[in-house]
Design a protein around this motif. Structure first.
Motif, PDB file in Angstrom:
ATOM      1  N   THR A  68       0.861  -1.260  -0.061  1.00  0.00           N
ATOM      2  CA  THR A  68      -0.026   0.058  -0.170  1.00  0.00           C
ATOM      3  C   THR A  68       0.820   1.248   0.010  1.00  0.00           C
ATOM      4  OG1 THR A  68      -1.833  -1.144   1.305  1.00  0.00           O
ATOM      5  CG2 THR A  68      -1.797   1.200   1.236  1.00  0.00           C
ATOM      6  N   LEU A  69       0.895   1.942  -0.960  1.00  0.00           N
ATOM      7  CA  LEU A  69       1.834   3.306  -1.306  1.00  0.00           C
ATOM      8  C   LEU A  69       1.351   4.273  -0.243  1.00  0.00           C
ATOM      9  CD1 LEU A  69       1.631   2.838  -5.222  1.00  0.00           C
ATOM     10  CD2 LEU A  69       3.510   2.199  -3.580  1.00  0.00           C
ATOM     11  N   SER A  70       2.476   5.101   0.218  1.00  0.00           N
ATOM     12  CA  SER A  70       2.103   6.081   1.032  1.00  0.00           C
ATOM     13  C   SER A  70       2.414   7.366   0.141  1.00  0.00           C
ATOM     14  CB  SER A  70       2.754   6.194   2.379  1.00  0.00           C
ATOM     15  OG  SER A  70       2.616   5.202   3.133  1.00  0.00           O
ATOM     16  N   GLU A  71       1.723   8.181   0.342  1.00  0.00           N
ATOM     17  CA  GLU A  71       2.098   9.479  -0.642  1.00  0.00           C
ATOM     18  C   GLU A  71       3.302  10.173  -0.405  1.00  0.00           C
ATOM     19  OE1 GLU A  71      -0.220  13.524  -1.827  1.00  0.00           O
ATOM     20  OE2 GLU A  71      -1.143  12.574  -0.433  1.00  0.00           O
ATOM     21  N   GLY A  72       3.958  10.258  -1.359  1.00  0.00           N
ATOM     22  CA  GLY A  72       5.308  10.778  -1.589  1.00  0.00           C
ATOM     23  C   GLY A  72       6.565   9.760  -0.998  1.00  0.00           C
ATOM     24  N   VAL A  73       6.317   8.775  -0.524  1.00  0.00           N
ATOM     25  CA  VAL A  73       7.258   7.743  -0.166  1.00  0.00           C
ATOM     26  C   VAL A  73       7.619   7.018  -1.384  1.00  0.00           C
ATOM     27  CG1 VAL A  73       7.767   6.105   1.591  1.00  0.00           C
ATOM     28  CG2 VAL A  73       6.478   8.020   2.105  1.00  0.00           C
ATOM     29  N   ALA A  74       8.784   6.747  -1.507  1.00  0.00           N
ATOM     30  CA  ALA A  74       9.150   5.891  -2.825  1.00  0.00           C
ATOM     31  C   ALA A  74       8.980   4.518  -2.326  1.00  0.00           C
ATOM     32  CB  ALA A  74      10.685   6.163  -3.177  1.00  0.00           C
ATOM     33  N   ALA A  75       8.592   3.425  -3.096  1.00  0.00           N
ATOM     34  CA  ALA A  75       8.432   2.061  -2.656  1.00  0.00           C
ATOM     35  C   ALA A  75       9.198   1.300  -3.736  1.00  0.00           C
ATOM     36  CB  ALA A  75       6.930   1.830  -2.892  1.00  0.00           C
ATOM     37  N   ALA A  76       9.741   0.199  -3.304  1.00  0.00           N
ATOM     38  CA  ALA A  76      10.270  -0.812  -4.285  1.00  0.00           C
ATOM     39  C   ALA A  76       9.756  -1.114  -5.368  1.00  0.00           C
ATOM     40  CB  ALA A  76      10.967  -1.809  -3.678  1.00  0.00           C
ATOM     41  N   LEU A  77      10.063  -1.177  -6.715  1.00  0.00           N
ATOM     42  CA  LEU A  77       9.575  -1.428  -7.904  1.00  0.00           C
ATOM     43  C   LEU A  77      10.348  -2.675  -8.424  1.00  0.00           C
ATOM     44  CD1 LEU A  77       7.365  -0.533 -10.103  1.00  0.00           C
ATOM     45  CD2 LEU A  77       8.889   0.897 -11.182  1.00  0.00           C
ATOM     46  N   VAL A  78       9.740  -3.803  -8.394  1.00  0.00           N
ATOM     47  CA  VAL A  78      10.635  -5.002  -8.824  1.00  0.00           C
ATOM     48  C   VAL A  78      10.238  -5.732  -9.996  1.00  0.00           C
ATOM     49  CG1 VAL A  78      10.968  -7.174  -7.881  1.00  0.00           C
ATOM     50  CG2 VAL A  78      10.636  -5.542  -6.217  1.00  0.00           C
ATOM     51  N   SER A  79      11.051  -6.073 -10.830  1.00  0.00           N
ATOM     52  CA  SER A  79      10.883  -6.483 -12.161  1.00  0.00           C
ATOM     53  C   SER A  79      10.575  -8.078 -11.896  1.00  0.00           C
ATOM     54  CB  SER A  79      11.964  -6.541 -13.179  1.00  0.00           C
ATOM     55  OG  SER A  79      12.991  -7.415 -13.020  1.00  0.00           O
ATOM     56  N   SER A  80       9.605  -8.642 -13.158  1.00  0.00           N
ATOM     57  CA  SER A  80       9.336  -9.919 -13.080  1.00  0.00           C
ATOM     58  C   SER A  80      10.686 -10.980 -13.139  1.00  0.00           C
ATOM     59  CB  SER A  80       8.417 -10.165 -14.114  1.00  0.00           C
ATOM     60  OG  SER A  80       8.723  -9.724 -15.447  1.00  0.00           O
ATOM     61  N   GLU A  81      11.659 -10.139 -13.894  1.00  0.00           N
ATOM     62  CA  GLU A  81      13.059 -11.065 -13.915  1.00  0.00           C
ATOM     63  C   GLU A  81      13.701 -11.112 -12.449  1.00  0.00           C
ATOM     64  OE1 GLU A  81      14.892  -8.500 -16.660  1.00  0.00           O
ATOM     65  OE2 GLU A  81      14.113  -9.335 -18.285  1.00  0.00           O
TER      66      GLU A  81
END
Length: 163
Positions: free
Chosen positions: A91-104
């Motif tokens: 659940t994303l928090s406004e203005g806080v960067a979250a990890a973006l993970v590739s399917s690889e």
């Protein structure tokens, strides 16, 4: 195996790894899921805009629905490179960067969500592997599209949606 052959194989592996790491991550980024108006239909996906100065940065302003899943595709069909949450739904928090993970990197098909339905500015940085959302300044009506696209025989891309 001789030292020379071993060294050649190691160098080939290093060159392959370096070229993979430095290559551009994606030509396009599409948002799909229950959290966006088009749902899981790729034909109704949200097309993110590629930044002109940073080819790994994609942005969009679109309405995201609370507690509903979404993820990112790099092609207009299934089975290609995807970007999503890692080991659990995020659940994303406004203005806080979250990890973006590739399917690889991770085969878990976990998604992203927001806690409140609103129009959001979304930034996906594929080089930094981060996803950031913040509420957009405009909240009067639901934003469904990031741009208007023209296709047809009179356009350079013809009838191909991907072009």
């Amino acid at each position: 195996m001789t030292i020379k052959k071993f060294t050649q194989r190691i160098l080939c592996c290093i060159i392959l790894a370096a070229s993979t790491l430095t290559s551009q991550a994606a030509e396009r980024l599409l948002i799909v899921g229950d959290g966006v108006w088009g749902g899981w239909a790729i034909d109704n996906s949200i097309v993110m805009m590629k930044d002109e100065t940073n080819p790994d940065l994609f942005t969009a302003t679109v309405q995201l629905k609370a507690n509903s899943d979404f993820k990112f595709l790099t092609a207009t069909d299934w089975g290609n490179l995807e970007y999503r949450a890692g080991d659990a739904t995020v659940t994303l928090s406004e203005g806080v960067a979250a990890a973006l993970v590739s399917s690889e990197e991770n085969s878990n098909d976990n998604k992203f969500q927001v806690a409140e339905t609103a129009n959001y500015d979304i930034s996906a940085d594929l080089a930094a592997k981060t996803l950031t959302v913040k509420k957009a300044a405009y909240q009067e009506t639901e934003i469904k599209h990031t741009a208007l696209w023209l296709i047809g025989s009179a356009t350079p891309g013809g009838w191909s949606l991907g072009d």
